[in-house]
Scaffold this active site. Sequence first.
Site, PDB file in Angstrom:
ATOM      1  N   ASP A   1       0.852  -1.198   0.000  1.00 47.15           N
ATOM      2  CA  ASP A   1       0.000   0.000   0.000  1.00 47.15           C
ATOM      3  C   ASP A   1       0.887   1.248   0.000  1.00 47.15           C
ATOM      4  O   ASP A   1       2.104   1.152   0.037  1.00 47.15           O
ATOM      5  CB  ASP A   1      -0.946  -0.014   1.215  1.00 47.15           C
ATOM      6  CG  ASP A   1      -0.195  -0.034   2.550  1.00 47.15           C
ATOM      7  OD1 ASP A   1       0.901  -0.614   2.601  1.00 47.15           O
ATOM      8  OD2 ASP A   1      -0.705   0.528   3.533  1.00 47.15           O
TER       9      ASP A   1
ATOM     10  N   HIS B   1       1.630  -9.129  -2.720  1.00 45.07           N
ATOM     11  CA  HIS B   1       0.632  -8.055  -2.830  1.00 45.07           C
ATOM     12  C   HIS B   1       1.342  -6.698  -2.897  1.00 45.07           C
ATOM     13  O   HIS B   1       2.006  -6.286  -1.944  1.00 45.07           O
ATOM     14  CB  HIS B   1      -0.271  -8.121  -1.604  1.00 45.07           C
ATOM     15  CG  HIS B   1      -1.347  -7.092  -1.582  1.00 45.07           C
ATOM     16  ND1 HIS B   1      -2.498  -7.201  -2.320  1.00 45.07           N
ATOM     17  CD2 HIS B   1      -1.446  -5.930  -0.902  1.00 45.07           C
ATOM     18  CE1 HIS B   1      -3.268  -6.155  -2.081  1.00 45.07           C
ATOM     19  NE2 HIS B   1      -2.650  -5.359  -1.224  1.00 45.07           N
TER      20      HIS B   1
ATOM     21  N   GLU C   1       1.980 -10.587   1.391  1.00 41.32           N
ATOM     22  CA  GLU C   1       2.360  -9.195   1.139  1.00 41.32           C
ATOM     23  C   GLU C   1       3.877  -9.068   1.312  1.00 41.32           C
ATOM     24  O   GLU C   1       4.565 -10.033   1.654  1.00 41.32           O
ATOM     25  CB  GLU C   1       1.611  -8.243   2.084  1.00 41.32           C
ATOM     26  CG  GLU C   1       1.749  -6.780   1.671  1.00 41.32           C
ATOM     27  CD  GLU C   1       0.642  -5.860   2.166  1.00 41.32           C
ATOM     28  OE1 GLU C   1      -0.333  -6.347   2.743  1.00 41.32           O
ATOM     29  OE2 GLU C   1       0.769  -4.635   1.949  1.00 41.32           O
TER      30      GLU C   1
ATOM     31  N   ASP D   1       0.564 -17.842  -3.286  1.00 46.41           N
ATOM     32  CA  ASP D   1       1.362 -16.808  -3.962  1.00 46.41           C
ATOM     33  C   ASP D   1       0.497 -16.096  -4.993  1.00 46.41           C
ATOM     34  O   ASP D   1       0.704 -16.218  -6.195  1.00 46.41           O
ATOM     35  CB  ASP D   1       2.598 -17.442  -4.616  1.00 46.41           C
ATOM     36  CG  ASP D   1       3.488 -16.388  -5.273  1.00 46.41           C
ATOM     37  OD1 ASP D   1       3.443 -15.219  -4.836  1.00 46.41           O
ATOM     38  OD2 ASP D   1       4.212 -16.739  -6.230  1.00 46.41           O
TER      39      ASP D   1
HETATM   40  O1  9MR Z   1       2.092  -6.785   9.589  1.00 45.66           O
HETATM   41  C1  9MR Z   1       0.866  -6.400  10.178  1.00 45.66           C
HETATM   42  C2  9MR Z   1       0.298  -7.548  10.976  1.00 45.66           C
HETATM   43  O2  9MR Z   1       1.155  -7.869  12.056  1.00 45.66           O
HETATM   44  C3  9MR Z   1      -1.090  -7.187  11.486  1.00 45.66           C
HETATM   45  O3  9MR Z   1      -1.666  -8.324  12.100  1.00 45.66           O
HETATM   46  C4  9MR Z   1      -1.966  -6.717  10.326  1.00 45.66           C
HETATM   47  C5  9MR Z   1      -3.351  -6.270  10.752  1.00 45.66           C
HETATM   48  O4  9MR Z   1      -3.307  -5.152  11.569  1.00 45.66           O
HETATM   49  O5  9MR Z   1      -1.354  -5.633   9.653  1.00 45.66           O
HETATM   50  C6  9MR Z   1      -0.103  -5.945   9.100  1.00 45.66           C
HETATM   51  O6  9MR Z   1       0.417  -4.796   8.534  1.00 45.66           O
HETATM   52  C7  9MR Z   1      -0.118  -4.328   7.313  1.00 45.66           C
HETATM   53  C8  9MR Z   1      -0.474  -2.871   7.534  1.00 45.66           C
HETATM   54  O7  9MR Z   1      -1.538  -2.776   8.428  1.00 45.66           O
HETATM   55  C9  9MR Z   1      -0.765  -2.121   6.248  1.00 45.66           C
HETATM   56  N1  9MR Z   1       0.321  -2.283   5.306  1.00 45.66           N
HETATM   57  C10 9MR Z   1       0.602  -3.668   5.012  1.00 45.66           C
HETATM   58  C11 9MR Z   1       0.988  -4.426   6.264  1.00 45.66           C
HETATM   59  C12 9MR Z   1       1.367  -5.872   5.958  1.00 45.66           C
HETATM   60  O8  9MR Z   1       0.298  -6.652   5.555  1.00 45.66           O
END
Ligand code: 9MR
Length: 736
Positions: free
Chosen positions: A340, A659, A716, A707
């Site tokens: 993102d 992602h 991601e 994947d």
């Molecule tokens: O890495 C993060 C994970 O530990 C959390 O459980 C999750 C939900 O809050 O969010 C992950 O972080 C994401 C972030 O919120 C937005 N950018 C992408 C991150 C990786 O998926």
Amino acid sequence: MHLWERSLKIATVTALVIAGAAAPAYAEEVEQVVNGGFDNGADPFWANGGMTIELVDGRACVDVPGGTTNRWDAAIGQNDIDLVAGETYRFSFDASGDPAGHVVRAITGLSVSPYDTYFEQSPVLGGLTHYEYTFTASTSTAQGQVAFQVGGSPDPWRFCVDDVSLVGGVPPEVYEPDTGPRVRVNQVAYLPDGPKGATLVTSSTTALPWELRTAAGAVVARGTTTPRGTDVSSGQNVHTIDFGRFRKNATGLTLTADGETSRPFDIKPGAYDKLRTDALKLYYTQRSGIEIRDDLRPGYARPAGHVDVAPNRGDGAVPCQPGVCDYTLDVRGGWYDAGDHGKYVVNGGISVWELLSEYEHNKGSRKVNLTIPESGNRVPDILDEARWELEFLLSMQVPAGKPNAGLVHHKIHDQAWTGLPLLPHLDPQPRELHPVSTAATLNVAATAAQAARLYKPFDAAFAARALAAARTAYDAAKANPALYAPVSDGTGGGPYNDDKVTDEFYWAAAELYLTTGEKRYATDVLASPEHTADVFGPVAFDWAVTAAAAKMDLALTPNRLPGLSAVKAQVVNGAEEYLAVQRQHPYGVGYAPTNNVWDWGSSSIIANNLVVIAAAHRITGKDRYRDGLLTGLDYLFGRNALNISYVTGYGEVNANNQHSRWYAAQLDPSLPHPPAGTLSGGPNSSIQDPVAQNLLKGCTGQFCFIDDIQSWSTNELTINWNAALAHLIGYVAEDC
Ligand code: 9MR
């Protein structure tokens, strides 16, 4: 309908098997789309983006204008579709694109705000082709939509579609991943004098013979497997293979057992030297606020993102969410968090810490050439790269004279979620600062304090500025110890919620003490409940759990803290706990989450647990830690239930569709895959995204991964995950 001209191609996400004779009875198949064959004109389909539907040979065609930004800027669709949660649907259509090579984003979603997407696929079009997918609805609505989004092309093109169908009441897919040969190895390499383990998936419960062969087929070692019973993390019956006695350099080796031959692998010294650099090079292409140069990253060039050039709203003067503050901040720069376009202080903090800690404790990291714009400026590249983020972190601090001065905003991101693909400079969403938080403030205190001691020889003014910011942040956090970012703040960006900050307080106090030697910080370190606690649980450290970071720096950075030997002993004991888990694990993984519920980003947790083992090796010099570290590495590179390397470009079969809105080759072939050396998040038992929910329902631990670029909860890429990989591989390259 023109069946005679259909080139029948069943396009699916991955190989799938539709449940056959054994399938339970399903509700009657019901067509949800009205007039999908366009036999009665175009109604009730609509078109937007200035397009008009023309009927040609019984198909609906539109001239797609060039020069739009987003896929959804030009679309054809039908509204008022009923969807029922838990019901499985078959979504199919025939489509063509002229000229060939354009992408249609075919979706089923919500026709009204917030326009959620429930299912999407983005095939690349050519001549008229049949496309067919199956998915299970996650939500019930009478305001569903089927749409074909065709915007985002610089040039005009023609899109035609026919036989649009959404049939409910079909059997759900049974997804079977292609896991290749049942002998699982580290597909990259073993070190000649290191341990060498492999895992065999088999129905046999008694020992079996194995053979190690050269690329030419000569058998160079033999032995028998060790039956290990059922592996909890995968549900498989497995044996382990130990071929550590073979120590010769070779490429293209294979292991054979139970009639199966592994994917090829090497035994060679220096096998991880390139990955050491690649894992760090990812940060440059994650940079915000600067053009990415093609001469530095061939294939990854793009204009600067979020620098106030339309359609970006820019990060030059970002306001707060309504009611949160009355000023704007210039928060250009930093790294995009992941796939993102958000920038989050607590994730930037742990990422910077892990890179700076590599710099501080791993002398070899100082000469790694990252081919970044600053290369050759006499400052080690790893410091230049980390500073790109540090400057952003400092810019998130509330300036003196404003309410909340000294505290730090938790994050800045888009007002609403955007779709994929979307290059950073094309993001049209307004950007917003979110409220300050104690955790974000302490992340700045910790990393700015760490920076103050490490950048001092290169830039004393920056070091002084960082230390002042760290002190201010620490005092502000102590005065405001319970400002927590809520889980509910997850629209347009992730929440990064954290309501336990004793660990962040401990970490910040430790870094401030290490930099200044001042008694007041030592007092806080010694008084912290984290100081005596065993913090080495299933997750040693990550963005939310930071006490272990403090303990490792206290243990490894020369200092005079009273009782320091106890801190070192805690780190070594933590490493022992991970070694004990690893010994029990037939894939050699030092991670055993409670109830086998694998965390989001499990690859990075596994890597960080190995970083603790590396710290123990640094403290004690004992081989058992080096051996455990190298054994643990194998999982990441293919010795696992899915037989996949979780690092892009490394290993014969590797994750390369993480992602991302800009390394989005899976959706748009003109875009690149993630760069070599990108770590995928890996198995996540909670499968929060629709693709994983559709295909992986009921998955066991290691199998909760796919994947696919749309599987944001299992696949991601993220700055903190690559920091774990970079730190770990830096250690392997330098010290193993
Ligand atoms: O890495 C993060 C994970 O530990 C959390 O459980 C999750 C939900 O809050 O969010 C992950 O972080 C994401 C972030 O919120 C937005 N950018 C992408 C991150 C990786 O998926």
